[in-house]
Design an enzyme around this catalytic site. Structure first.
Site, mmCIF file in Angstrom:
data_model
loop_
_atom_site.group_PDB
_atom_site.id
_atom_site.type_symbol
_atom_site.label_atom_id
_atom_site.label_comp_id
_atom_site.label_asym_id
_atom_site.label_seq_id
_atom_site.Cartn_x
_atom_site.Cartn_y
_atom_site.Cartn_z
ATOM 1 N N TYR A 1 39.115 35.267 34.003
ATOM 2 C CA TYR A 1 40.333 35.835 34.420
ATOM 3 C C TYR A 1 39.928 37.267 34.650
ATOM 4 O O TYR A 1 39.220 37.899 34.086
ATOM 5 C CB TYR A 1 41.336 35.729 32.967
ATOM 6 C CG TYR A 1 42.213 34.923 33.271
ATOM 7 C CD1 TYR A 1 43.294 34.908 34.476
ATOM 8 C CD2 TYR A 1 42.392 33.474 32.680
ATOM 9 C CE1 TYR A 1 44.337 34.092 34.663
ATOM 10 C CE2 TYR A 1 43.534 32.903 32.731
ATOM 11 C CZ TYR A 1 44.436 33.083 34.070
ATOM 12 O OH TYR A 1 45.327 32.048 33.944
ATOM 13 N N GLU B 1 42.714 39.634 35.946
ATOM 14 C CA GLU B 1 44.055 40.283 36.364
ATOM 15 C C GLU B 1 44.027 41.620 36.669
ATOM 16 O O GLU B 1 43.308 42.326 35.841
ATOM 17 C CB GLU B 1 45.070 39.716 35.140
ATOM 18 C CG GLU B 1 45.555 38.585 35.374
ATOM 19 C CD GLU B 1 46.862 38.220 34.435
ATOM 20 O OE1 GLU B 1 47.852 39.285 34.084
ATOM 21 O OE2 GLU B 1 47.130 37.084 34.162
ATOM 22 N N ASP C 1 50.804 37.919 61.360
ATOM 23 C CA ASP C 1 50.101 36.593 60.578
ATOM 24 C C ASP C 1 49.021 36.059 61.368
ATOM 25 O O ASP C 1 49.369 35.373 62.360
ATOM 26 C CB ASP C 1 51.197 35.745 60.070
ATOM 27 C CG ASP C 1 50.621 34.470 59.401
ATOM 28 O OD1 ASP C 1 49.132 34.376 59.536
ATOM 29 O OD2 ASP C 1 51.356 33.586 59.070
ATOM 30 N N THR D 1 45.141 33.678 56.428
ATOM 31 C CA THR D 1 44.395 32.737 55.566
ATOM 32 C C THR D 1 42.755 32.744 55.582
ATOM 33 O O THR D 1 42.523 33.903 56.632
ATOM 34 C CB THR D 1 44.613 31.304 55.675
ATOM 35 O OG1 THR D 1 44.274 31.016 57.304
ATOM 36 C CG2 THR D 1 45.891 30.792 55.370
ATOM 37 N N LYS E 1 40.660 28.918 58.296
ATOM 38 C CA LYS E 1 40.801 28.037 59.468
ATOM 39 C C LYS E 1 39.568 28.693 60.286
ATOM 40 O O LYS E 1 38.548 28.224 59.994
ATOM 41 C CB LYS E 1 42.014 28.481 60.191
ATOM 42 C CG LYS E 1 43.231 27.765 59.155
ATOM 43 C CD LYS E 1 44.766 28.181 59.368
ATOM 44 C CE LYS E 1 45.556 27.708 58.477
ATOM 45 N NZ LYS E 1 46.433 28.614 57.806
ATOM 46 N N ARG F 1 39.176 28.245 51.102
ATOM 47 C CA ARG F 1 40.955 28.208 51.325
ATOM 48 C C ARG F 1 41.398 29.413 50.331
ATOM 49 O O ARG F 1 41.561 29.245 49.220
ATOM 50 C CB ARG F 1 41.428 27.114 51.015
ATOM 51 C CG ARG F 1 41.227 25.902 51.990
ATOM 52 C CD ARG F 1 41.846 24.789 51.626
ATOM 53 N NE ARG F 1 43.310 24.858 51.991
ATOM 54 C CZ ARG F 1 44.229 24.047 52.481
ATOM 55 N NH1 ARG F 1 43.647 22.915 52.859
ATOM 56 N NH2 ARG F 1 45.445 24.366 52.512
#
Ligand code: DSN
Length: 436
Positions: A52, A54, A198, A224, A227, A233
């Protein structure tokens, strides 16, 4: 890893094995899919899944960040370098979250956003009516010109002046032409709006300098990572220094908790891979392959939206073939050619069975296929569509696809059709190419 999986969960192991075989034994033409390298896969399957983290480097809410801070900083620096951006946030879980974070960083709920219509090639999160992006924000969508299939910048400027959105979104998921981000930047500036771009689909082409970069013309760039960019991903935000704090706060704690450190680590690896001459050559070949696919299909009498392509994808208008997109996509899948049915601008058919097919070349380019193989693939597609009700022809095409696949191994996969298993594969039924 594989043997541990096999030992502890043979059921899931077998399904992973089958998916690996399927990915090797098909021509993958979904433009948003690709094959990551073995190095990216290894990082993604590493112990970083256990941690973790954060917060951000040096500002975490959990201890034990000696290594994660270094990894995240590396990922940030690599992203900034290849995109020439002031600031990078590499934590978004996906492009959808990245887009929402971009809006949250700049405007208030209830303000208006303006993006490309989903049915003309935009994305759900650009304010489409079934997406929360149109519930948190008022939204209006711009179309492409129905005659040319291209963006009409004068019309977009007129719509901007009329509706006065606070954010104008550039970028698309099914638009085969180069986008003029400079014009979008100017349209936004003229009405005092922010410009969010985007580039999820074209990020790899932007990095390679083959598509204009929005970085100089946008307040925030969203992407992203998987692609054309060919990473694990995830999502990413790039922005000017003045928006850095707002962007970071919008991602965490605004929309997310702890980043998925294994994914972030794998993204860091992919960003290094993208910073190489080999990646530039791959990106160039994607576009050459896409153009070759477009030309060959047009020679066979197919109609393409906008009459061709400048990027990694094409949008086929099937109306002159008198068959729906869904039936064609499913027949092609049975012939081991995987694409997706898609709306085309002005489509009167329902989205569940639209009139178009979307196809792209990133994945086959990663496999090393070039123009001769692409022309062969166009021939396969034409044969399947000409024989849409003839399962015997579809099965024959499937076997030829398999032969082609056997010559182009998929990076990172542990099963490929090869000289030892090809005979058995070819003998198997057309519907079960991967059950070996
Ligand atoms: N689902 C992606 C695509 O296929 O284009 C967009 O998010």
């Amino acid at each position: 890893m594989v043997s541990a999986l096999e030992q502890y969960d043979p059921q899931i192991y077998e399904l992973v094995r089958q998916e690996s075989a399927r990915e090797s034994a098909v021509i993958r033409l979904i433009p948003s899919e690709n094959y990551v390298s073995r190095a990216v896969m290894q990082a993604s399957g590493s112990c970083l899944t256990n941690k973790y983290a954060e917060g951000y480097p040096n500002k975490r809410y959990y201890e034990g960040q000696q290594v994660t801070d270094l990894i995240e900083r590396l990922a940030q620096e690599r992203a900034k370098k290849i995109f020439k951006a002031d600031h990078a946030n590499v934590q978004p879980y996906s492009g959808s979250v990245a887009n929402l974070a971009a809006y949250a960083a700049l405007i208030e709920p209830g303000d208006m956003i303006m993006g490309m219509s989903l049915t003309d090639g935009g994305h759900l999160t650009h304010g489409w009516n079934v997406s929360l992006s149109s519930k948190f924000y008022k939204s209006v969508s711009y179309p492409v010109n129905p005659e040319t299939g291209r963006l009409d910048y004068d019309h977009i400027a007129d719509m901007a002046k009329k509706h006065k959105p606070k954010i104008i979104i550039s970028g698309a998921t099914a638009y085969p032409r180069e986008i003029d981000f400079e014009k979008f930047g100017q349209i936004a500036k003229d009405i005092g709006a922010y410009h969010v771009s985007d580039i999820a689909h074209i990020a790899g082409l932007v990095v390679a300098g083959i598509h204009q970069s929005p970085i100089p013309y946008a307040d925030i760039v969203s992407s992203t990572t998987h692609k054309t960019l060919r990473g694990a991903r995830g999502g990413m935000l790039l922005c000017k220094a003045e928006h850095a704090d707002q962007v970071d706060r919008a991602v965490f704690p605004g929309l997310q908790g702890g980043p998925h450190m294994h994914t972030l680590t794998a993204i860091a690896v992919a960003l290094a891979e993208a910073d190489t001459p080999e990646f530039v050559a791959y990106a160039r070949q994607i576009v050459k392959n896409s153009k070759a696919l477009a030309w060959k299909l047009m020679e066979y009498g197919f109609k393409l939206m906008s009459g061709g392509t400048d990027n990694h994808l094409i949008l086929v208008d099937l109306r002159n073939k008198k068959v729906g997109g869904k039936k064609v996509a499913k027949a092609l899948d049975r012939a081991r050619i995987v694409c997706n049915y898609n709306t085309i601008p002005g489509d009167t058919a329902p989205p569940a069975n639209p009139s178009g097919l979307r196809m792209g070349t990133p994945a086959i380019t990663t496999r090393g296929m070039k123009e001769p193989e692409v022309e062969q693939i166009a021939g396969f597609i034409n044969r399947v569509i000409d024989n849409i009700n003839n399962e015997s022809v579809i099965g024959e095409v499937g076997k030829e696809v398999l032969l082609l696949c056997s010559q182009f191994p998929v990076p990172g996969h542990f099963i490929i059709p090869n000289k030892d298993n090809l005979a058995a594969l070819l003998a198997s039924g057309p519907m079960t190419p991967w059950l070996f």
